[in-house]
Scaffold this motif. Structure first.
Motif, PDB file in Angstrom:
ATOM      1  N   GLU A  57       0.865  -1.184   0.000  1.00  0.00           N
ATOM      2  CA  GLU A  57       0.000   0.000   0.000  1.00  0.00           C
ATOM      3  C   GLU A  57       0.895   1.223   0.000  1.00  0.00           C
ATOM      4  OE1 GLU A  57      -2.815  -2.397   2.951  1.00  0.00           O
ATOM      5  OE2 GLU A  57      -2.998  -0.210   3.144  1.00  0.00           O
ATOM      6  N   ALA A  58       0.802   1.991  -1.046  1.00  0.00           N
ATOM      7  CA  ALA A  58       1.676   3.160  -1.156  1.00  0.00           C
ATOM      8  C   ALA A  58       0.985   4.223  -1.982  1.00  0.00           C
ATOM      9  CB  ALA A  58       2.991   2.752  -1.835  1.00  0.00           C
ATOM     10  N   ASP A  59       1.082   5.450  -1.530  1.00  0.00           N
ATOM     11  CA  ASP A  59       0.568   6.559  -2.329  1.00  0.00           C
ATOM     12  C   ASP A  59       1.631   6.917  -3.366  1.00  0.00           C
ATOM     13  OD1 ASP A  59      -0.354   8.829  -3.496  1.00  0.00           O
ATOM     14  OD2 ASP A  59      -0.746   9.915  -1.622  1.00  0.00           O
ATOM     15  N   LEU A  60       1.362   6.549  -4.602  1.00  0.00           N
ATOM     16  CA  LEU A  60       2.368   6.705  -5.656  1.00  0.00           C
ATOM     17  C   LEU A  60       2.413   8.130  -6.213  1.00  0.00           C
ATOM     18  CD1 LEU A  60       1.891   3.269  -7.451  1.00  0.00           C
ATOM     19  CD2 LEU A  60       3.562   3.906  -5.684  1.00  0.00           C
ATOM     20  N   SER A  61       1.741   9.047  -5.533  1.00  0.00           N
ATOM     21  CA  SER A  61       1.923  10.460  -5.885  1.00  0.00           C
ATOM     22  C   SER A  61       3.124  11.031  -5.137  1.00  0.00           C
ATOM     23  CB  SER A  61       0.667  11.268  -5.546  1.00  0.00           C
ATOM     24  OG  SER A  61       0.533  11.401  -4.136  1.00  0.00           O
ATOM     25  N   THR A  62       3.718  10.239  -4.252  1.00  0.00           N
ATOM     26  CA  THR A  62       4.839  10.734  -3.445  1.00  0.00           C
ATOM     27  C   THR A  62       6.101   9.917  -3.713  1.00  0.00           C
ATOM     28  OG1 THR A  62       4.474   9.228  -1.574  1.00  0.00           O
ATOM     29  CG2 THR A  62       3.192  11.278  -1.588  1.00  0.00           C
ATOM     30  N   ASP A  79      10.997  -8.035 -14.237  1.00  0.00           N
ATOM     31  CA  ASP A  79      10.949  -8.413 -15.653  1.00  0.00           C
ATOM     32  C   ASP A  79       9.886  -7.635 -16.412  1.00  0.00           C
ATOM     33  OD1 ASP A  79      12.864 -10.817 -15.689  1.00  0.00           O
ATOM     34  OD2 ASP A  79      11.557 -11.233 -13.987  1.00  0.00           O
ATOM     35  N   VAL A  80       8.771  -7.366 -15.716  1.00  0.00           N
ATOM     36  CA  VAL A  80       7.670  -6.614 -16.329  1.00  0.00           C
ATOM     37  C   VAL A  80       7.222  -5.527 -15.359  1.00  0.00           C
ATOM     38  CG1 VAL A  80       5.201  -6.744 -16.867  1.00  0.00           C
ATOM     39  CG2 VAL A  80       6.765  -8.416 -17.850  1.00  0.00           C
ATOM     40  N   LEU A  81       7.123  -4.317 -15.858  1.00  0.00           N
ATOM     41  CA  LEU A  81       6.574  -3.217 -15.051  1.00  0.00           C
ATOM     42  C   LEU A  81       5.308  -2.712 -15.737  1.00  0.00           C
ATOM     43  CD1 LEU A  81       6.612  -0.976 -12.872  1.00  0.00           C
ATOM     44  CD2 LEU A  81       8.068   0.355 -14.418  1.00  0.00           C
ATOM     45  N   VAL A  82       4.218  -2.692 -14.986  1.00  0.00           N
ATOM     46  CA  VAL A  82       2.974  -2.121 -15.500  1.00  0.00           C
ATOM     47  C   VAL A  82       2.690  -0.852 -14.702  1.00  0.00           C
ATOM     48  CG1 VAL A  82       0.523  -2.488 -15.938  1.00  0.00           C
ATOM     49  CG2 VAL A  82       2.120  -4.421 -16.116  1.00  0.00           C
ATOM     50  N   ALA A  83       2.950   0.282 -15.322  1.00  0.00           N
ATOM     51  CA  ALA A  83       2.753   1.590 -14.670  1.00  0.00           C
ATOM     52  C   ALA A  83       1.351   2.065 -15.041  1.00  0.00           C
ATOM     53  CB  ALA A  83       3.821   2.570 -15.131  1.00  0.00           C
ATOM     54  N   ASN A  84       0.406   1.692 -14.215  1.00  0.00           N
ATOM     55  CA  ASN A  84      -1.009   1.878 -14.562  1.00  0.00           C
ATOM     56  C   ASN A  84      -1.744   2.806 -13.601  1.00  0.00           C
ATOM     57  OD1 ASN A  84      -3.818   0.823 -15.550  1.00  0.00           O
ATOM     58  ND2 ASN A  84      -3.753   0.322 -13.355  1.00  0.00           N
ATOM     59  N   ALA A  85      -1.232   2.987 -12.388  1.00  0.00           N
ATOM     60  CA  ALA A  85      -1.955   3.797 -11.393  1.00  0.00           C
ATOM     61  C   ALA A  85      -2.206   5.198 -11.941  1.00  0.00           C
ATOM     62  CB  ALA A  85      -1.163   3.879 -10.100  1.00  0.00           C
ATOM     63  N   GLY A  86      -3.407   5.680 -11.727  1.00  0.00           N
ATOM     64  CA  GLY A  86      -3.720   7.028 -12.170  1.00  0.00           C
ATOM     65  C   GLY A  86      -5.158   7.342 -11.837  1.00  0.00           C
ATOM     66  N   HIS A 103      -2.661  16.397  -7.123  1.00  0.00           N
ATOM     67  CA  HIS A 103      -2.590  14.944  -6.900  1.00  0.00           C
ATOM     68  C   HIS A 103      -2.697  14.194  -8.226  1.00  0.00           C
ATOM     69  CE1 HIS A 103      -3.500  10.982  -5.035  1.00  0.00           C
ATOM     70  NE2 HIS A 103      -2.731  11.449  -4.088  1.00  0.00           N
ATOM     71  N   VAL A 104      -3.457  14.744  -9.170  1.00  0.00           N
ATOM     72  CA  VAL A 104      -3.536  14.127 -10.502  1.00  0.00           C
ATOM     73  C   VAL A 104      -2.157  14.158 -11.168  1.00  0.00           C
ATOM     74  CG1 VAL A 104      -4.534  14.319 -12.816  1.00  0.00           C
ATOM     75  CG2 VAL A 104      -5.972  14.709 -10.804  1.00  0.00           C
ATOM     76  N   ILE A 105      -1.533  15.315 -11.153  1.00  0.00           N
ATOM     77  CA  ILE A 105      -0.211  15.447 -11.798  1.00  0.00           C
ATOM     78  C   ILE A 105       0.830  14.621 -11.054  1.00  0.00           C
ATOM     79  CG2 ILE A 105       1.650  17.081 -12.328  1.00  0.00           C
ATOM     80  CD1 ILE A 105      -0.581  19.194 -12.809  1.00  0.00           C
ATOM     81  N   ASP A 106       0.780  14.688  -9.715  1.00  0.00           N
ATOM     82  CA  ASP A 106       1.783  13.966  -8.911  1.00  0.00           C
ATOM     83  C   ASP A 106       1.657  12.452  -9.096  1.00  0.00           C
ATOM     84  OD1 ASP A 106       2.704  16.377  -8.014  1.00  0.00           O
ATOM     85  OD2 ASP A 106       1.734  16.269  -6.056  1.00  0.00           O
ATOM     86  N   THR A 107       0.443  11.957  -9.274  1.00  0.00           N
ATOM     87  CA  THR A 107       0.250  10.507  -9.481  1.00  0.00           C
ATOM     88  C   THR A 107       0.527  10.125 -10.932  1.00  0.00           C
ATOM     89  OG1 THR A 107      -1.463  10.428  -7.760  1.00  0.00           O
ATOM     90  CG2 THR A 107      -1.396   8.591  -9.325  1.00  0.00           C
ATOM     91  N   THR A 112       4.680   8.336 -11.743  1.00  0.00           N
ATOM     92  CA  THR A 112       4.955   7.371 -12.817  1.00  0.00           C
ATOM     93  C   THR A 112       6.417   7.448 -13.251  1.00  0.00           C
ATOM     94  OG1 THR A 112       2.656   7.484 -13.557  1.00  0.00           O
ATOM     95  CG2 THR A 112       4.261   6.668 -15.148  1.00  0.00           C
ATOM     96  N   LEU A 113       6.932   8.663 -13.400  1.00  0.00           N
ATOM     97  CA  LEU A 113       8.328   8.803 -13.838  1.00  0.00           C
ATOM     98  C   LEU A 113       9.307   8.386 -12.746  1.00  0.00           C
ATOM     99  CD1 LEU A 113       6.974  10.192 -16.208  1.00  0.00           C
ATOM    100  CD2 LEU A 113       8.700  11.998 -16.088  1.00  0.00           C
ATOM    101  N   LEU A 114       8.945   8.687 -11.480  1.00  0.00           N
ATOM    102  CA  LEU A 114       9.826   8.280 -10.372  1.00  0.00           C
ATOM    103  C   LEU A 114       9.953   6.763 -10.323  1.00  0.00           C
ATOM    104  CD1 LEU A 114       8.687  10.720  -7.526  1.00  0.00           C
ATOM    105  CD2 LEU A 114      10.938  10.649  -8.639  1.00  0.00           C
ATOM    106  N   LEU A 115       8.906   6.075 -10.716  1.00  0.00           N
ATOM    107  CA  LEU A 115       8.940   4.604 -10.739  1.00  0.00           C
ATOM    108  C   LEU A 115       9.665   4.098 -11.984  1.00  0.00           C
ATOM    109  CD1 LEU A 115       7.936   1.886  -9.567  1.00  0.00           C
ATOM    110  CD2 LEU A 115       5.822   2.229 -10.856  1.00  0.00           C
ATOM    111  N   LEU A 116       9.350   4.709 -13.112  1.00  0.00           N
ATOM    112  CA  LEU A 116       9.914   4.213 -14.373  1.00  0.00           C
ATOM    113  C   LEU A 116      11.435   4.320 -14.416  1.00  0.00           C
ATOM    114  CD1 LEU A 116       7.431   5.722 -16.994  1.00  0.00           C
ATOM    115  CD2 LEU A 116       7.943   3.291 -16.699  1.00  0.00           C
ATOM    116  N   GLN A 117      11.978   5.446 -13.961  1.00  0.00           N
ATOM    117  CA  GLN A 117      13.407   5.668 -14.208  1.00  0.00           C
ATOM    118  C   GLN A 117      14.316   4.608 -13.568  1.00  0.00           C
ATOM    119  OE1 GLN A 117      15.377   9.321 -12.882  1.00  0.00           O
ATOM    120  NE2 GLN A 117      16.140   9.579 -14.963  1.00  0.00           N
TER     121      GLN A 117
END
Ligand SMILES: NC(=O)c1ccc[n+]([C@@H]2O[C@H](COP(=O)([O-])OP(=O)(O)OC[C@H]3O[C@@H](n4cnc5c(N)ncnc54)[C@H](OP(=O)(O)O)[C@@H]3O)[C@@H](O)[C@H]2O)c1
Length: 259
Positions: A57-62, A79-86, A103-107, A112-117
């Motif tokens: 459980e994590a708020d992915l806007s932070t 192996d697979v990343l699904v960046a779907n939260a939004g 919160h829309v922009i942050d999520t 999303t970019l903080l996770l992807l990189q």
């Protein structure tokens, strides 16, 4: 340690993400699933496929939420990343609170970019990996009465294509799934149940998830779910932004649905 491959799926508590997580489990991936509410029920259902499932459980806007999610992998390669939260946000811009639209922009964008990189760096170093990012056909439409959300998805759609190109010789593929209106919690959460689009017939999230998952497995760059949505994306290429904004107003203006 399990010899199965590992998939990390965000926004897996409901809607499209929950269906993608099911497909990943059915394909034999161990899973790390994330959302900002409890995932106990869906995690148990996924584990019934005989794979290991860890829910976070994590708020992915932070940044802290993203770091907590990444820590759950404990150094195991993803192996697979699904960046779907939004999530979306209806109403006119002047009627939205700063905290809501941030919160829309942050999520949708920053989280999303903080996770992807970091995940992409790891995948590129290994020379393999598959990434599925949930964009939207909304990214092709100026989104009156959902302006911040559509702008965030225009960013995501464009960003996914750009990094897909940057990584084209790396062994890592980036697939952008672009759904149209889909029958999930999205419109309730965005406060859009009184709008025409909120009340319209929508696509089944299981079908949308399958479109995205299959395209990711095939290494496609982009996939739009459904003929109607494909037509809308094509039309957006010849219409002006003023025209798509006017079209969007008819669908998304508060009270535009039947009461
Ligand atoms: N439904 C549509 O019409 C549609 C169309 C095009 C694109 N999309 C995109 O599809 C994706 C999935 O949405 P959906 O339609 O499946 O809606 P949904 O049922 O509301 O699912 C959204 C998921 O994202 C998670 N999430 C949202 N904000 C989060 C945050 N700050 N931190 C962590 N998790 C967060 C939610 O978790 P919690 O419930 O725990 O917050 C939930 O698991 C989104 O990116 C959305 O923009 C949807």
């Amino acid at each position: 340690m399990s010899e199965r491959k590992l998939a990390l799926v965000t926004g897996a508590s409901s809607g499209i993400g929950r269906e993608i997580a099911q497909l990943a489990a059915a394909d034999g991936y161990d899973l790390i699933v994330a959302a900002d509410e409890t995932l106990v029920d869906s995690a148990a259902g996924l584990a019934a496929n005989g794979v290991d499932v860890e829910s976070v459980e994590a708020d992915l806007s932070t940044a802290a939420g993203v770091e907590r999610l990444l820590a759950a992998a404990s150094g195991r390669p993803i192996d697979v990343l699904v960046a779907n939260a939004g999530h979306g946000l209806g109403r006119g811009f002047l009627d939205q609170d700063v905290a809501e639209w941030r919160h829309v922009i942050d999520t949708n964008i920053t989280g999303t970019l903080l996770l992807l990189q970091p995940v992409l760096k790891q995948m590129a170093a290994r020379g393999q990996g598959k990434v599925l990012i949930t964009g939207s056909i909304a990214g092709h439409l100026a989104g009156s009465f959902q302006a911040v959300y559509n702008g965030s998805k225009a960013f995501v759609d464009s960003f996914a294509a750009a990094i897909g190109n940057e990584l084209k010789d790396s062994g890592v593929t980036i697939t952008c799934l672009k759904p149209g209106p889909t029958d999930t919690n999205f419109f309730a959460r965005a406060g859009m149940l009184d709008t025409k689009v909120g009340q319209s017939e929508k696509d089944d999230p299981a079908d949308v998830a399958k479109t995205g998952w299959d395209a990711m497995k095939d290494g496609e760059h982009v996939v739009v779910h459904g003929l109607k949505n494909k037509a809308q994306v094509l039309a957006s290429g010849v219409l002006s932004e003023a025209q798509t904004a006017e079209m969007h107003r008819k669908q998304a203006e508060p009270g535009s649905g039947q009461s």
